[in-house]
Scaffold this motif. Sequence first.
Motif, mmCIF file in Angstrom:
data_model
loop_
_atom_site.group_PDB
_atom_site.id
_atom_site.type_symbol
_atom_site.label_atom_id
_atom_site.label_comp_id
_atom_site.label_asym_id
_atom_site.label_seq_id
_atom_site.Cartn_x
_atom_site.Cartn_y
_atom_site.Cartn_z
ATOM 1 N N MET A 1 -1.419 -1.969 -5.702
ATOM 2 C CA MET A 1 -1.508 -2.635 -7.011
ATOM 3 C C MET A 1 -0.151 -2.687 -7.697
ATOM 4 O O MET A 1 0.085 -3.539 -8.552
ATOM 5 C CB MET A 1 -2.530 -1.918 -7.919
ATOM 6 C CG MET A 1 -3.977 -2.091 -7.480
ATOM 7 S SD MET A 1 -4.473 -3.816 -7.259
ATOM 8 C CE MET A 1 -4.529 -4.379 -8.964
ATOM 9 N N ARG B 1 -4.488 2.561 -2.902
ATOM 10 C CA ARG B 1 -4.820 1.335 -3.641
ATOM 11 C C ARG B 1 -3.831 1.139 -4.786
ATOM 12 O O ARG B 1 -3.371 0.037 -5.049
ATOM 13 C CB ARG B 1 -6.237 1.423 -4.202
ATOM 14 C CG ARG B 1 -7.279 0.760 -3.332
ATOM 15 C CD ARG B 1 -8.578 0.674 -4.078
ATOM 16 N NE ARG B 1 -8.378 0.137 -5.407
ATOM 17 C CZ ARG B 1 -8.950 0.584 -6.515
ATOM 18 N NH1 ARG B 1 -9.796 1.591 -6.445
ATOM 19 N NH2 ARG B 1 -8.691 0.046 -7.676
ATOM 20 N N LYS C 1 -4.177 -8.278 -4.829
ATOM 21 C CA LYS C 1 -4.270 -7.574 -6.113
ATOM 22 C C LYS C 1 -5.457 -8.069 -6.941
ATOM 23 O O LYS C 1 -6.021 -7.312 -7.740
ATOM 24 C CB LYS C 1 -2.957 -7.733 -6.896
ATOM 25 C CG LYS C 1 -1.821 -6.898 -6.305
ATOM 26 C CD LYS C 1 -0.489 -7.152 -6.945
ATOM 27 C CE LYS C 1 -0.439 -6.626 -8.379
ATOM 28 N NZ LYS C 1 0.937 -6.753 -8.925
ATOM 29 N N ASN D 1 -8.356 -5.955 -6.639
ATOM 30 C CA ASN D 1 -8.037 -4.550 -6.870
ATOM 31 C C ASN D 1 -7.679 -3.791 -5.605
ATOM 32 O O ASN D 1 -7.919 -2.589 -5.518
ATOM 33 C CB ASN D 1 -9.214 -3.855 -7.559
ATOM 34 C CG ASN D 1 -9.213 -4.209 -9.031
ATOM 35 O OD1 ASN D 1 -8.157 -4.226 -9.664
ATOM 36 N ND2 ASN D 1 -10.386 -4.533 -9.546
#
Lengths: 444, 150, 429
Positions: free
Chosen positions: C205, C201, C80, C83
């Motif tokens: 996250m 993504r 994380k 990103n």
Amino acid sequence: METHSSQVIFGWSAAALATVIFIAVYALVIAEKLNRAILALLGAGALILCGVLTQEAALRGVDFNTIGLLLGMMLIVNITGRSGVFQYIAIWSAKKVNAQPLGVLIMLSLVTATLSAFLDNVTTVLLIVPVTLLITEELKVEPYPFLISEVLSSNIGGTATLIGDPPNIMIGSAVGIPFNAFVNNLTPVIIVVEFATVLAFALVWKKSLVTTEEARRRVMEFNEAEAIKDHRLLKQSLSVIGVVIVSFILAHSLHLEPATIAMFGAAVLLFLDNYREDADHQTKKVHGAFAEAEWVTLIFFIGLFILVHGLESSGVIRWMAEKLMAATGGDFKITAIAILWSSAILSAFIDNIPFVATMIPMIKSMAPAFGGADALMPLWWALSLGACLGGNGTLIGASANLVVAGIADRAGHPIRFMRYMKSCFLMMIMSIIISHIYLYFRYL
Amino acid sequence: MNVSTIMNASPVTISVTETFGNALRLMEERRVHALPVVDAAGVYKGTFDFADIWKTLLPKAALLGMDSLTDLSFVSDAQEILREKLAGAGSRPVSEFLDRRVEPVHPDTPVKEAILLFYRLDEDIPVVERGTNRLAGIVTPWEILNALRD
Amino acid sequence: MIAAVVFIAVYALVISEKINRAILALLGAGLMILCGVLTQEAAIRGVDFNTIGLLLGMMVIVAITGKSGVFQYVAIWSAKKVNAQPVGVMIMLSLVTAVFSALLDNVTTVLLIVPVTLLITEELKVKPYPYLLAEILCSNIGGTATLIGDPPNIMIGSAVGIPFNDFVIHLTPVVLVILLATVAVFYFVWGKELVTTEEARRRVMSFEAREAIKDWRLLRQSLSVLAAVIAGFVLAHSMHLEPATIAMFGAALLLLLDNYHRPADEQTHNVHNAFSEAEWVTLIFFLGLFILVHGLESAGVIRWMAQQLLSATGGDFAVTAIAILWGSAILSAFIDNIPFVATMIPLIKSMAPTFGGEQALMPLWWALSLGACLGGNGTLIGASANLVVAGISERAGQPIRFLQFLKSSFLLMLMSIAISHVYIYFRYL
């Protein structure tokens, strides 16, 4: 062996530190609040951290012959157990006596005693007790006398040979007593003790063990052949056990130590059990075999050897031996009988392994007083008989007792401390009286 | 009394050449939670059940059975993704999903052994003929309870 | 003579991988005793229990620590932090793997990191292969950095008595350079290919790293013990303590903290499990191997081999060091480095008189460590961590092929040995 008794650490002498750590570990082990393997490791670590022993000296104190013999036999027995041969024998022996409850009680006790003489006691009861519960449930008889009789017989049978019980392994290994000497000196008296015990059980329980015709027929219908899970493994493991036991008998003339034989036997059996499998399977099975060994016991042994070695190298053991000699007036007979009875009574209440570990160097250091290492042999037999048979005195006296109590509890037939003690403490005293007479007439 | 006296000798089965989607539909129609899978000769090949369906929906890493990934409490959820996965599995053959979590028993196996297997795993037990491995029937908990309650 | 035959037979069978190596080593060790090459007592004296104790202690500590979920936490946290960009995740997970491997066993590290990696790459819908490859290489590289990172270092440190700090001073610098060079190569080779969607993504996250922690109490306890153990290693030399004492005491302490409030039955169960989960196949293999090598040593075979090696290098120190580096790297790429290092240790030790005492040998030990540890990166069968990752990824439906692996890894291994060569040459020769 170097003596550190003059050394001073944090203002304490090495002897004082070793004694304090040893007593603390001993007390905590008896309190049973903390796992004994953790305690022994912490105690051993503390000895090294305090500088009483170096790591090297500590490792020299570990009797790897005992550890190797225990580990090797655990592996062999665990692999053999998977073949189902022990269940087979138990069912077969119950059917041999037509599933008559009293006959079954006697047969299962004798089977337990015989197996315990060659295998670890805990393993033996772990293998026999579930089948016993199955048979007694079918026969609708109380399992209590069966379980108690098996507990006693496993501890009695284990006393008969070098490999039957940890105290014998420790004594044999530390003193270098061969397998055959145990058989010659202990097996005769053990046979007498076992028969006396089973006879006593038969007389006490004869009346209350009754079953129906139909229940008996159901047990007779058990198919013991189905209990054998793996015929190939059965043949392999029984051959390996046979060879291992023959090697123990010949070990002395072959100049081999028991640990080499047991570990090599275990390796051969692992090889036979694995060579046809693919690599992944082999890894899993070999890991499984070692993972099933009783690590708590083995690690406890390692820690304990280091703790006792700390006492020994700081001179505490020699001092204790001198005290004991002074108390018995240096008389050999009194010493032997004192060792027999006090180890029996103590072993009934505390773990006999740390006790025997402490007694071994103590008795060894008496050699000069009694005219050499050879003259000490009756003392070793007294220690072995006392420590092994004493475990029968109470429910907490030996590991096999606790293991059976645990299984019985889970099966809904809890064994109570007092009820056990009422019937078994007397049996234990009887076995020690027989041993006393035997030692007296044969050696003293 | 052995397994052959109580088993369901004509269970709902599915052919090894069928698809995941058809198997799921059959389970829904016939209200069963497991389907023995057989080949053209009737030989038992494995069992298709809910576990096979769950397996298609989970991340592969969670199916490794490793100590280092024992739960998914920290991941994110997306219903769309799960829907896609279920729909995507529809055309795959059931032969890809054959696990044998319960070893089949034989017609002469004691009923007590079957009860022990239920106690341990709670999965329907396939019964196969000795030697040929042809499916002889299945045992579900209800077969046993019905036989004992008359 | 018998010693050499038994040893070569065991070695050959271990390489053929038909029979489990722990069984073979035990059988071989047993034969050494049965044939009278060694007595049981001499055999036990040959076993380096300092190595066994250190390995066992660390295995117990790591197995307990792993239950807290801290490693998954770190892996998710690091993904994380960048990103959840695929390339960034690859670099972060590689660095995390290297750092863990320096302090823990390599196999344990990959066992902890690989499942989380598969989870993240599945969510990102990217090929897991480059991630797994990078993690394998970094675990072996990271393991080289410290005394406790990799079994060859443990064996060398224990047999020669090299303290923890010396490994850090002499190996960590060059390992850092190799690690960064390797990660850079990965960045340039795979950087372009790893792309994902915005949505994938976002899903990564939204992973809750804190949820991965299973047991906060255990986390605090195990991290404290781990920190105390590492501090113990750093201070060991000045306190006259051996690494095995520290590791085993740490393990006992952690077991105590994790168990003292539980009932007796549960304690027995936990303690048994903690020990039974240790890698017994490896430990027993070590045990047997030490006895086998001790048999060779006491039969004079090792001394003879050392003389041959010295006459081949003309007794020149620089040539010997470089020969050890490259020889161990190439051999370790194809055969297990543990028996190789076990044989090399007494061999190098017996060179002390030729090169002017034990102190003068230090560069040879660093060459052996770098060669044996980094060489394992050369092929899929070069190190246990490689095989373990291959096993997991095959079960997850992403098999790693021998040749596919060899193509990229062998060159990277050669690069790492070239860097080590330059380092040893300028610093020590």
